[in-house]
Design a protein around this motif. Structure first.
Motif: not given
Ligand SMILES: [Zn+2]
Ligand SMILES: [Zn+2]
Length: 118
Positions: A45, A48, A91, A106
């Motif tokens: 991602c 994150c 994500c 996230c």
């Protein structure tokens, strides 16, 4: 990355993530690259940095229709031709971010341009 404080869940997108993800994502076309029925995108991602996997069905909407439906057949045919798709990836990392509630990941989303059969 362990021991660091995880960032809280936020629904956001950022054009820069599209660029970052384009360089890091792995794209799988199933069942075959010439006539994919599902696009599977995996990679970190861009927000994150956790590993996430996203499946994008290309002909699921055709399956929802009657098998004898002309539209379904047209859609199936179309899916077997060279094509491209802007896939929105959300994500779905397996790390527990704070404030996620019922969600996974996230909250970040980004767009990846996928081409096949070319
Ligand atoms: Zn994460
Ligand atoms: Zn994330």
């Amino acid at each position: 990355m362990t021991g660091q404080q995880e960032m809280p869940y936020r629904v956001e997108s950022d054009p820069d993530w599209n660029t970052v993800a384009a360089g890091t994502a792995r794209v799988g076309l199933h069942p075959d690259e010439a006539a994919p029925e599902v696009i599977v995108i995996s990679g970190p991602c861009p927000r994150c940095r956790h590993e996430t996997v996203h499946s994008e069905p290309l002909i699921a909407y055709a399956n929802a229709l009657s098998r004898t439906s002309l539209l379904a057949r047209v859609l199936r045919h179309r899916a077997a031709e060279p094509g491209s798709r802007e896939v929105e990836v959300i994500c779905g990392c397996l790390t527990s971010h704070s404030e996620t509630g019922e969600h996974k990941g996230c909250g970040a989303s980004w767009v990846l341009h996928v081409e096949w059969g070319v």
